[in-house]
Design an enzyme around this catalytic site. Structure first.
Site, PDB file in Angstrom:
ATOM      1  N   GLU A  15     -10.308  -4.654  10.233  1.00 15.34           N
ATOM      2  CA  GLU A  15      -9.739  -3.536   9.490  1.00 15.34           C
ATOM      3  C   GLU A  15     -10.467  -3.462   8.144  1.00 15.34           C
ATOM      4  OE1 GLU A  15      -5.654  -4.212   8.207  1.00 15.34           O
ATOM      5  OE2 GLU A  15      -5.255  -2.075   8.422  1.00 15.34           O
ATOM      6  N   GLU A  30       4.848  -4.179  12.256  1.00 14.18           N
ATOM      7  CA  GLU A  30       3.966  -3.018  12.038  1.00 14.18           C
ATOM      8  C   GLU A  30       2.732  -3.565  11.344  1.00 14.18           C
ATOM      9  OE1 GLU A  30       4.481   0.065  13.008  1.00 14.18           O
ATOM     10  OE2 GLU A  30       6.573  -0.083  13.609  1.00 14.18           O
ATOM     11  N   LEU A  31       1.651  -3.723  12.100  1.00 17.17           N
ATOM     12  CA  LEU A  31       0.494  -4.447  11.558  1.00 17.17           C
ATOM     13  C   LEU A  31      -0.684  -3.495  11.306  1.00 17.17           C
ATOM     14  CD1 LEU A  31       0.868  -7.632  13.779  1.00 17.17           C
ATOM     15  CD2 LEU A  31       1.987  -7.061  11.619  1.00 17.17           C
ATOM     16  N   CYS A  72      -2.914   1.803   6.926  1.00 18.94           N
ATOM     17  CA  CYS A  72      -3.102   1.171   8.235  1.00 18.94           C
ATOM     18  C   CYS A  72      -3.693   2.159   9.234  1.00 18.94           C
ATOM     19  CB  CYS A  72      -1.768   0.641   8.735  1.00 18.94           C
ATOM     20  SG  CYS A  72      -0.463   1.859   8.645  1.00 18.94           S
ATOM     21  N   ASN A 132       0.801  -1.232   0.000  1.00 18.15           N
ATOM     22  CA  ASN A 132       0.000   0.000   0.000  1.00 18.15           C
ATOM     23  C   ASN A 132       0.833   1.281   0.000  1.00 18.15           C
ATOM     24  OD1 ASN A 132       0.741  -0.436   2.685  1.00 18.15           O
ATOM     25  ND2 ASN A 132      -1.110   0.516   3.478  1.00 18.15           N
ATOM     26  N   GLY A 158       2.773  -5.375   7.538  1.00 16.69           N
ATOM     27  CA  GLY A 158       1.736  -6.071   6.781  1.00 16.69           C
ATOM     28  C   GLY A 158       0.540  -6.333   7.659  1.00 16.69           C
ATOM     29  N   SER A 159      -0.214  -7.346   7.303  1.00 16.67           N
ATOM     30  CA  SER A 159      -1.486  -7.588   7.986  1.00 16.67           C
ATOM     31  C   SER A 159      -1.279  -8.268   9.339  1.00 16.67           C
ATOM     32  CB  SER A 159      -2.373  -8.465   7.104  1.00 16.67           C
ATOM     33  OG  SER A 159      -1.746  -9.719   6.928  1.00 16.67           O
TER      34      SER A 159
HETATM   35  P1  NAP Z   1       0.166  -8.957   3.966  1.00 11.70           P
HETATM   36  O1  NAP Z   1      -0.694  -9.781   3.121  1.00 11.70           O
HETATM   37  O2  NAP Z   1       0.343  -9.321   5.385  1.00 11.70           O
HETATM   38  O3  NAP Z   1       1.584  -8.929   3.242  1.00 11.70           O
HETATM   39  C1  NAP Z   1       2.663  -8.148   3.713  1.00 11.70           C
HETATM   40  C2  NAP Z   1       3.955  -8.761   3.248  1.00 11.70           C
HETATM   41  O4  NAP Z   1       4.110 -10.030   3.886  1.00 11.70           O
HETATM   42  C3  NAP Z   1       3.997  -9.041   1.750  1.00 11.70           C
HETATM   43  O5  NAP Z   1       5.299  -8.838   1.281  1.00 11.70           O
HETATM   44  C4  NAP Z   1       3.621 -10.519   1.692  1.00 11.70           C
HETATM   45  O6  NAP Z   1       4.068 -11.146   0.531  1.00 11.70           O
HETATM   46  C5  NAP Z   1       4.336 -11.025   2.922  1.00 11.70           C
HETATM   47  N1  NAP Z   1       3.816 -12.312   3.426  1.00 11.70           N
HETATM   48  C6  NAP Z   1       2.582 -12.844   3.255  1.00 11.70           C
HETATM   49  N2  NAP Z   1       2.513 -14.049   3.867  1.00 11.70           N
HETATM   50  C7  NAP Z   1       3.725 -14.282   4.438  1.00 11.70           C
HETATM   51  C8  NAP Z   1       4.274 -15.330   5.208  1.00 11.70           C
HETATM   52  N3  NAP Z   1       3.559 -16.399   5.519  1.00 11.70           N
HETATM   53  N4  NAP Z   1       5.544 -15.218   5.634  1.00 11.70           N
HETATM   54  C9  NAP Z   1       6.275 -14.133   5.331  1.00 11.70           C
HETATM   55  N5  NAP Z   1       5.822 -13.096   4.602  1.00 11.70           N
HETATM   56  C10 NAP Z   1       4.559 -13.162   4.166  1.00 11.70           C
HETATM   57  O7  NAP Z   1      -0.290  -7.434   3.930  1.00 11.70           O
HETATM   58  P2  NAP Z   1      -0.642  -6.548   2.675  1.00 11.70           P
HETATM   59  O8  NAP Z   1      -1.984  -6.941   2.177  1.00 11.70           O
HETATM   60  O9  NAP Z   1       0.497  -6.511   1.709  1.00 11.70           O
HETATM   61  O10 NAP Z   1      -0.689  -5.089   3.330  1.00 11.70           O
HETATM   62  C11 NAP Z   1      -1.798  -4.577   3.963  1.00 11.70           C
HETATM   63  C12 NAP Z   1      -1.672  -4.711   5.462  1.00 11.70           C
HETATM   64  O11 NAP Z   1      -0.510  -4.058   5.915  1.00 11.70           O
HETATM   65  C13 NAP Z   1      -2.820  -4.033   6.191  1.00 11.70           C
HETATM   66  O12 NAP Z   1      -3.254  -4.850   7.254  1.00 11.70           O
HETATM   67  C14 NAP Z   1      -2.187  -2.764   6.719  1.00 11.70           C
HETATM   68  O13 NAP Z   1      -2.818  -2.234   7.864  1.00 11.70           O
HETATM   69  C15 NAP Z   1      -0.813  -3.219   7.018  1.00 11.70           C
HETATM   70  N6  NAP Z   1       0.087  -2.069   7.054  1.00 11.70           N
HETATM   71  C16 NAP Z   1       0.589  -1.693   8.273  1.00 11.70           C
HETATM   72  C17 NAP Z   1       1.414  -0.561   8.338  1.00 11.70           C
HETATM   73  C18 NAP Z   1       2.009  -0.098   9.642  1.00 11.70           C
HETATM   74  O14 NAP Z   1       2.934   0.686   9.601  1.00 11.70           O
HETATM   75  N7  NAP Z   1       1.521  -0.532  10.779  1.00 11.70           N
HETATM   76  C19 NAP Z   1       1.713   0.144   7.173  1.00 11.70           C
HETATM   77  C20 NAP Z   1       1.176  -0.289   5.981  1.00 11.70           C
HETATM   78  C21 NAP Z   1       0.374  -1.399   5.920  1.00 11.70           C
HETATM   79  P3  NAP Z   1       3.051 -11.341  -0.700  1.00 11.70           P
HETATM   80  O15 NAP Z   1       2.371 -10.054  -0.918  1.00 11.70           O
HETATM   81  O16 NAP Z   1       3.913 -11.712  -1.836  1.00 11.70           O
HETATM   82  O17 NAP Z   1       2.149 -12.438  -0.264  1.00 11.70           O
END
Ligand code: NAP
Length: 459
Positions: free
Chosen positions: A362, A233-234, A267, A137, A213-214
């Site tokens: 979320e 950072e979730l 997020c 994002n 990530g999530s």
């Molecule tokens: P995501 O699905 O959790 O993916 C984040 C990253 O983790 C991607 O590079 C993903 O790779 C990787 N990943 C997925 N499964 C994994 C596993 N089993 N082991 C290791 N890595 C893995 O999140 P997203 O959909 O990209 O991003 C949205 C989320 O990020 C939202 O929940 C948002 O709130 C959160 N976010 C938090 C912040 C903060 O600063 N707190 C900032 C921005 C976003 P792939 O994409 O290749 O599967």
């Protein structure tokens, strides 16, 4: 090697292909990063400072093509993309400045009778190899938030960017190398999370993992990672409280800015607006015309205010969640329609039941929920009634209300007279509860990415 197609979420066109990295690629990256870590540790601090400062300048010089790539990869508007490139440059500049000041302190051993007769100090040493995993994002600035501090502190980095947005991460890596970063100091392994990402998480020779990530993925990582330091950072489900003394114009402007930026896919998007009963109607009068005025569509168009969701499934999900909330009694004030395969209208719902999925989870979509409250105590309880604890906000002219909210809301940041979407890249940033572990923000990330070593001289 298999390839992953990178798609433009607005046009659906393929805009590039990257390798589908595997555990073997992560292993090769770790082997090379060992040498990279040795080189980075040996690099004088002023060289790290200079590389990061030069990269910040290059980002600025290349801002326009980078912004267009960001728009193509994410579907965020070109104006949002330009702001993100500028922000990434600021983050690297901050990392460069912090790198110059990264140091330890002397230790007053003789302040305790038992350790009298000693002189000493502690230093901050790099952890070695930092594993970084990032979401789609904010795919340039959030990579900068990991890579900048890690390199500034003298580490090597292995980065696994999100599968949807690897191209912008590769551009940042190119720029850093062209600005003098040793070749082995930064490795980008593109690929899927469960494959390349998991290999990085579980690798025993990666002592530090930083993940954004999530919540669903992030919460599994400590168990997968085993004995290593980890920053998470979730997600969030950010509340903002609107009290009777609030400046409603200012609040409405903030809600629109914070609820619909990047189509609500931040997020710290404004998700739950907790409004005191006596000002609900007045807030709605300020809010709806502003939401209806948002221009939604082609993210490449300079006049577009809100672009796309990242893919069709995200659009399917928000459609389902909004319909579910309405079936449970929520009132649709505006929006609620799909405008294209990945476009969803900016939506405001009123009186959403507290247990509706869109209120609990979320939303990560352009949907703002108005929820009434009676007393500030109720509002704070409602703000805290979530598994998340990233950012929160309160609009009030009453100092006591502001201080009470600041004290009682469980969150990483409480914003007074601002929406929770506020973040400065130099502040400590992160979540409580299931929104994360540890803090980012350049100085704080840099400190986390170092180990303290004490040197004691017995005289
Ligand atoms: P995501 O699905 O959790 O993916 C984040 C990253 O983790 C991607 O590079 C993903 O790779 C990787 N990943 C997925 N499964 C994994 C596993 N089993 N082991 C290791 N890595 C893995 O999140 P997203 O959909 O990209 O991003 C949205 C989320 O990020 C939202 O929940 C948002 O709130 C959160 N976010 C938090 C912040 C903060 O600063 N707190 C900032 C921005 C976003 P792939 O994409 O290749 O599967």
């Amino acid at each position: 090697m298999d390839a992953i197609a990178v798609l433009n979420p607005y046009t659906g066109e393929e805009i590039g292909r990257v390798p589908r990295g595997t555990a073997r690629d992560v292993e090769r990256a770790v082997q090379a990063a060992r040498e990279g870590a040795r080189q980075m540790r040996a690099l004088p601090q002023h060289r790290r400072v200079a590389i990061l400062a030069a990269a910040a300048q290059r980002l600025t010089a290349e801002a326009e093509p980078l912004a267009h790539l960001l728009t193509a990869e994410t579907g965020k508007t070109i104006r949002e993309a330009r702001a993100e490139v500028a922000r990434a440059a600021t983050i690297l500049q901050l990392a460069s400045e912090e790198a110059r000041h990264l140091h330890g302190e002397t230790i007053p051993f003789d302040a305790l009778p038992a350790t009298e007769g000693r002189k000493g100090f502690y230093v901050r040493e790099p952890v070695g190899i930092v594993g970084a995993i990032t979401p789609w994002n904010v795919p340039l600035a959030l990579v900068a938030h990991k890579v900048g501090p890690a390199l500034g502190a003298g580490n090597a980095v292995i980065l696994k960017p999100a599968e949807q947005t690897p191209l912008i991460a590769l551009q940042l890596a190119r720029i850093l190398r062209e600005c003098g970063l040793p070749e082995q100091a930064l490795h980008v392994v593109t690929g899927y999370g469960e494959e390349a990402g998991d290999a990085l998480v579980t690798h025993p020779d990666v002592p530090f993992l930083t993940f954004t990530g999530s919540r669903e993925v992030g919460m599994q990582l400590p168990a997968r990672a085993g004995y290593k330091r980890i920053t998470l950072e979730l997600g969030g489900n950010s509340p903002v409280i609107i009290t009777p003394s609030a400046d409603l114009e200012q609040a409405a402007e903030g809600i629109v800015r914070g609820g619909f930026a990047v189509a609500g896919q931040l997020c710290i998007s404004v998700q739950r607006v907790l409004v005191q009963e006596s000002v609900v109607d007045a807030l709605i009068r300020e809010l709806l015309p502003r939401v209806r005025a948002l221009r939604v569509g082609d993210p490449r168009d300079e006049h577009t205010d809100m672009g796309t969701l990242i893919h069709r499934h995200a659009c399917d999900r928000v459609e389902r969640d909004v319909q579910e909330a309405m079936a449970a009694g929520a009132i649709l004030l505006t929006g609620g329609q799909r405008l294209g395969p990945t476009l969803y209208a900016p939506t405001v719902l009123q009186n959403v039941p507290r247990q509706a999925r869109i209120a609990v989870e979320e939303a990560f979509a352009p949907v703002v929920l108005l929820m009434p409250y009676t007393t500030l105590e109720d509002a704070i309880a409602l703000a805290n009634a979530t598994a998340y604890g990233l950012n929160a906000g309160i609009f009030t002219r009453d100092l006591e209300e502001a201080l009470t909210a600041a004290q009682e809301i469980v969150a990483g940041t409480v914003c007074v007279n601002d929406v929770p979407t506020f973040r400065s890249d130099l502040m400590p940033y992160g979540g409580r509860k299931q929104s994360g572990l540890g803090r980012e923000g350049v100085r704080f990330a840099m400190e986390e990415m170092t180990e303290l070593k004490v040197v004691s001289f017995r005289l």
